[in-house]
Design a protein around this motif. Structure first.
Motif, mmCIF file in Angstrom:
data_model
loop_
_atom_site.group_PDB
_atom_site.id
_atom_site.type_symbol
_atom_site.label_atom_id
_atom_site.label_comp_id
_atom_site.label_asym_id
_atom_site.label_seq_id
_atom_site.Cartn_x
_atom_site.Cartn_y
_atom_site.Cartn_z
ATOM 1 N N GLY A 292 0.791 -1.222 0.000
ATOM 2 C CA GLY A 292 0.000 0.000 0.000
ATOM 3 C C GLY A 292 0.824 1.273 0.000
ATOM 4 N N VAL A 293 0.153 2.405 -0.183
ATOM 5 C CA VAL A 293 0.850 3.689 -0.273
ATOM 6 C C VAL A 293 1.238 4.215 1.109
ATOM 7 C CG1 VAL A 293 -0.262 4.279 -2.445
ATOM 8 C CG2 VAL A 293 -1.320 5.009 -0.320
ATOM 9 N N PHE A 294 0.493 3.868 2.156
ATOM 10 C CA PHE A 294 0.854 4.301 3.511
ATOM 11 C C PHE A 294 2.259 3.832 3.894
ATOM 12 C CE2 PHE A 294 0.900 3.357 8.093
ATOM 13 C CZ PHE A 294 0.630 4.607 8.633
ATOM 14 N N PRO A 295 2.572 2.547 3.793
ATOM 15 C CA PRO A 295 3.940 2.129 4.121
ATOM 16 C C PRO A 295 4.974 2.665 3.145
ATOM 17 C CG PRO A 295 2.699 0.275 3.238
ATOM 18 C CD PRO A 295 1.715 1.381 3.495
ATOM 19 N N GLN A 296 4.613 2.824 1.878
ATOM 20 C CA GLN A 296 5.581 3.360 0.923
ATOM 21 C C GLN A 296 5.970 4.790 1.268
ATOM 22 O OE1 GLN A 296 4.984 2.568 -3.369
ATOM 23 N NE2 GLN A 296 3.255 1.294 -2.748
ATOM 24 N N LEU A 297 4.968 5.630 1.554
ATOM 25 C CA LEU A 297 5.267 7.013 1.928
ATOM 26 C C LEU A 297 6.080 7.067 3.211
ATOM 27 C CD1 LEU A 297 1.852 8.767 1.194
ATOM 28 C CD2 LEU A 297 3.997 9.104 -0.051
ATOM 29 N N ALA A 298 5.713 6.223 4.175
ATOM 30 C CA ALA A 298 6.443 6.222 5.446
ATOM 31 C C ALA A 298 7.908 5.864 5.223
ATOM 32 C CB ALA A 298 5.787 5.243 6.413
ATOM 33 N N MET A 299 8.177 4.824 4.442
ATOM 34 C CA MET A 299 9.570 4.427 4.198
ATOM 35 C C MET A 299 10.315 5.486 3.404
ATOM 36 S SD MET A 299 9.426 0.270 3.665
ATOM 37 C CE MET A 299 8.159 0.269 2.398
ATOM 38 N N ASN A 300 9.654 6.079 2.408
ATOM 39 C CA ASN A 300 10.303 7.151 1.644
ATOM 40 C C ASN A 300 10.729 8.302 2.548
ATOM 41 O OD1 ASN A 300 9.949 5.816 -0.776
ATOM 42 N ND2 ASN A 300 8.111 6.945 -1.358
ATOM 43 N N ASN A 301 9.815 8.717 3.426
ATOM 44 C CA ASN A 301 10.099 9.871 4.279
ATOM 45 C C ASN A 301 11.121 9.536 5.362
ATOM 46 O OD1 ASN A 301 8.225 11.119 2.681
ATOM 47 N ND2 ASN A 301 6.629 11.230 4.234
ATOM 48 N N LEU A 302 11.071 8.322 5.878
ATOM 49 C CA LEU A 302 12.067 7.917 6.865
ATOM 50 C C LEU A 302 13.451 7.773 6.245
ATOM 51 C CD1 LEU A 302 9.924 5.304 8.810
ATOM 52 C CD2 LEU A 302 10.886 7.413 9.772
ATOM 53 N N PHE A 303 13.499 7.370 4.975
ATOM 54 C CA PHE A 303 14.793 7.229 4.313
ATOM 55 C C PHE A 303 15.525 8.575 4.256
ATOM 56 C CE2 PHE A 303 17.747 6.857 0.762
ATOM 57 C CZ PHE A 303 18.315 5.610 0.994
ATOM 58 N N LYS A 304 14.765 9.657 4.145
ATOM 59 C CA LYS A 304 15.377 10.984 4.080
ATOM 60 C C LYS A 304 16.052 11.368 5.396
ATOM 61 C CE LYS A 304 11.895 12.437 0.719
ATOM 62 N NZ LYS A 304 10.693 13.270 0.476
ATOM 63 N N MET A 305 15.631 10.752 6.503
ATOM 64 C CA MET A 305 16.265 11.042 7.801
ATOM 65 C C MET A 305 17.068 9.845 8.283
ATOM 66 S SD MET A 305 12.933 10.851 10.369
ATOM 67 C CE MET A 305 13.966 10.766 11.824
ATOM 68 N N ARG A 306 17.532 9.021 7.345
ATOM 69 C CA ARG A 306 18.215 7.780 7.684
ATOM 70 C C ARG A 306 19.465 8.021 8.530
ATOM 71 N NH1 ARG A 306 22.053 4.585 5.048
ATOM 72 N NH2 ARG A 306 21.899 2.358 5.591
ATOM 73 N N ALA A 307 20.200 9.068 8.235
ATOM 74 C CA ALA A 307 21.412 9.342 9.013
ATOM 75 C C ALA A 307 21.064 9.580 10.478
ATOM 76 C CB ALA A 307 22.148 10.550 8.436
ATOM 77 N N ASP A 308 19.985 10.293 10.739
ATOM 78 C CA ASP A 308 19.555 10.534 12.115
ATOM 79 C C ASP A 308 19.102 9.236 12.776
ATOM 80 O OD1 ASP A 308 20.060 13.250 11.877
ATOM 81 O OD2 ASP A 308 18.021 13.691 11.197
ATOM 82 N N ILE A 309 18.412 8.378 12.022
ATOM 83 C CA ILE A 309 17.930 7.110 12.567
ATOM 84 C C ILE A 309 19.115 6.239 12.977
ATOM 85 C CG2 ILE A 309 16.757 4.947 11.989
ATOM 86 C CD1 ILE A 309 14.884 6.604 10.199
ATOM 87 N N ILE A 310 20.130 6.166 12.133
ATOM 88 C CA ILE A 310 21.306 5.351 12.447
ATOM 89 C C ILE A 310 21.999 5.885 13.693
ATOM 90 C CG2 ILE A 310 23.592 4.679 11.627
ATOM 91 C CD1 ILE A 310 22.412 4.604 8.793
#
Length: 542
Positions: A203-221
């Motif tokens: 679905g688009v909900f998980p796709q958007l969530a992963m796309n947006n989280l990928f942009k802050m991946r450095a912070d997540i790591i």
């Protein structure tokens, strides 16, 4: 299930190319009753010269020839086959759909292709060899591969590129619909001057969530070393969505093949003609609007592709039909259906805890376990639950089960197909996510659409070793299952939401519904592209 990219780089010999077979996928099957709302498909016959003849050759040259390339997982293969059948059924005589698959995967979809042959819709199968990656004969998807060999299936998805490119250049279809990891089809489509569309079974909900989280991946790591860290998904419309770092897909937390290829995959998706998603707008508003704006040149929301009204017990493989007869002996809405998809591998310890939890819940249940599962239940357990519980080993007809009036709840891993099929059937969900985007899907089920509840709140969850609790205890499972089946405010609320979603799903696929309109808009756009040539394409940035 994630198939965006390979998870392994171990050595494997290059797959064969060039040998392909056009066939009609005609197994010997018992008659299957057809529902008037079901997408129907026809048989095609194979001539000696390799061409195909449909029920009517008149105007065959004017048909829109669409090739479908699914990846090697049932959760991707089955809905893409449903899509091919639906497009052919939507415009009989105008659309010819071809599934490009390996031999064993062709066998899995053969019943779907065969079941409505008399309708005269043009659906065919084009077979190509499965790459040689060291798997046994007939092992060509994640569902049949042992857990330790899953990387070989992902490797095969990389090695198939040569075969795909050769077949597409040889047959020159009018349009290409390919799965997410087959990004290279965008390049071939541009070379041929035809549209390439990405098919998303998620679905688009998980796709958007992963796309947006990928942009802050450095912070997540950077935050991942602190236990219990929770992140908020940025720039997501609607209510705030938070998720612990331990529950995020691994590519967001550590370097792997997918983290390195994510931007490339998205770039080729955006460069293509459009994106087809197995969802319906009323399930994922306002996320569909946002997805159309940021993640696709053209977005088509065509689901749910599997409706209970057109289920077949042979969809996706040989099924245990006895379970349907068993369900018919149980009271309405009384049975808990337990299934974790075709790919999940539970440890023996977790399987035994689940078995004991289902026993202690004192609720009727239907539990699907993998055919290769071992030591999954304590000694004497099956005898103790005989009559109240039934176990299916292997493949179950999930759409038919969820559509059965005796099923009152679905204990699931939150794979997207399962989420969508539960919503379509109006069955409340107990969530037990295991890997990748399933923890994100859970947020849609429990927090946004609100037709489910979590099995367990008491421990750390996640897909990476060392981050999650070793097992969900039997006592927690028993408490969750029994509590979820009891009448009360929570149960009444999720049941009402589930019923509402089922009605909206039926409306979406009905005549002039949102998904019905998008299927016809998709066909119209492809016909126009063939007639006038492709509009200016976005440049591909690898």
């Amino acid at each position: 299930m994630h198939l965006y990219g390979s998870i392994g780089h171990r050595s494997a010999s290059q797959g064969q190319t060039g040998a392909e077979t056009l066939d009609a996928a005609r197994p010997s099957l018992p008659p299957v009753a057809l529902h008037a709302e079901c997408p129907a498909v026809s048989m095609v016959t194979t001539r000696d010269d390799g061409d195909t003849a449909t029920a009517s050759d008149a105007g065959a040259g004017r048909r829109l020839r669409v090739f479908f390339l699914p990846s090697f997982a049932r959760g991707h293969l089955i809905p893409q086959t449903d899509l091919a059948c639906l497009m052919a059924a939507a415009r009989p005589g105008e659309v010819e759909a071809t599934m490009v698959v390996t031999p064993a995967n062709a066998a899995l979809i053969a019943p779907t292709v065969a079941r409505a042959a008399a309708a005269g819709h043009a659906v065919r199968v084009l077979r190509h060899p499965f790459p040689d990656v060291g798997l046994g004969d007939g092992v060509e998807c994640l569902a049949t591969a042992p857990a330790q060999d899953a990387w070989r299936v992902y490797r095969a998805m990389e090695l198939v590129q040569t075969s795909h490119e050769s077949l597409l250049r040889e047959h020159r279809p009018d349009a290409i619909v390919s799965d997410v990891p087959f990004w290279w089809t965008t390049v071939v489509a541009a070379e041929l001057g035809v549209p390439r569309l990405t098919f998303h079974p998620v679905g688009v909900f998980p796709q958007l969530a992963m796309n947006n989280l990928f942009k802050m991946r450095a912070d997540i790591i950077r935050m991942s070393s602190a236990p219990g860290t929770v992140v908020s998904v940025p720039s997501l419309p609607g209510k705030e969505i938070t998720i612990p770092v331990s529950e995020l897909p691994s590519f967001l937390v550590q370097d792997d093949h997918l983290s390195k290829s994510w931007e490339q995959i998205k770039a080729f998706q955006l460069a293509g003609f459009g994106v087809i998603v197995n969802t319906f707008v009323d399930l994922e508003l306002p996320y569909c609007e946002e997805f159309s704006r940021v993640d696709a040149r053209r977005a088509y929301f065509v689901g749910p592709l599997a409706q209970p009204s057109c289920s077949t017990v042979h969809r996706g493989g040989d099924s245990d039909v006895d379970c349907l007869s068993w369900l018919s002996t149980k009271p309405s809405r009384s049975v808990v259906f337990v299934c974790f998809g075709s790919w999940a591998h539970f440890s023996a310890t977790q399987s035994r805890e689940l078995a004991l939890g289902l026993e202690a819940s004192n609720q009727p249940f239907l539990w699907v376990v993998r055919s290769d599962a071992s030591q999954w239940a304590p000694e004497g357990w099956e005898q103790r639950v005989a009559g109240r519980g039934m176990v299916v080993r292997g493949w179950a007809p999930q759409v038919a089960v969820l559509g059965h009036p005796s099923v009152g709840a679905f204990l699931t891993h939150c794979g997207w197909n399962s989420v969508l099929e539960a919503a379509s059937a109006g069955v409340p969900v107990l969530t037990w996510p295991l890997v990748f985007e399933q923890f994100i899907n859970e947020r849609l089920v429990t927090g946004v659409a609100a037709f489910g509840a979590r099995v367990w709140e008491g421990g750390t969850r996640g897909e990476r070793a060392g981050e999650a609790e070793t097992a969900v205890p039997a006592v927690a499972i028993a408490r969750a299952v029994a509590g979820f089946m009891e009448r009360g405010a929570q149960r009444d609320g999720v049941e009402a939401s589930a019923r509402d979603l089922a009605g909206r799903a039926r409306a979406a696929v009905g005549e002039n519904g949102s998904s019905w309109r998008d299927i016809h808009r998709l066909i119209d756009d492809l016909v126009q592209a063939r007639a006038s040539g492709l509009p200016e394409e976005r440049p591909i940035k690898a």
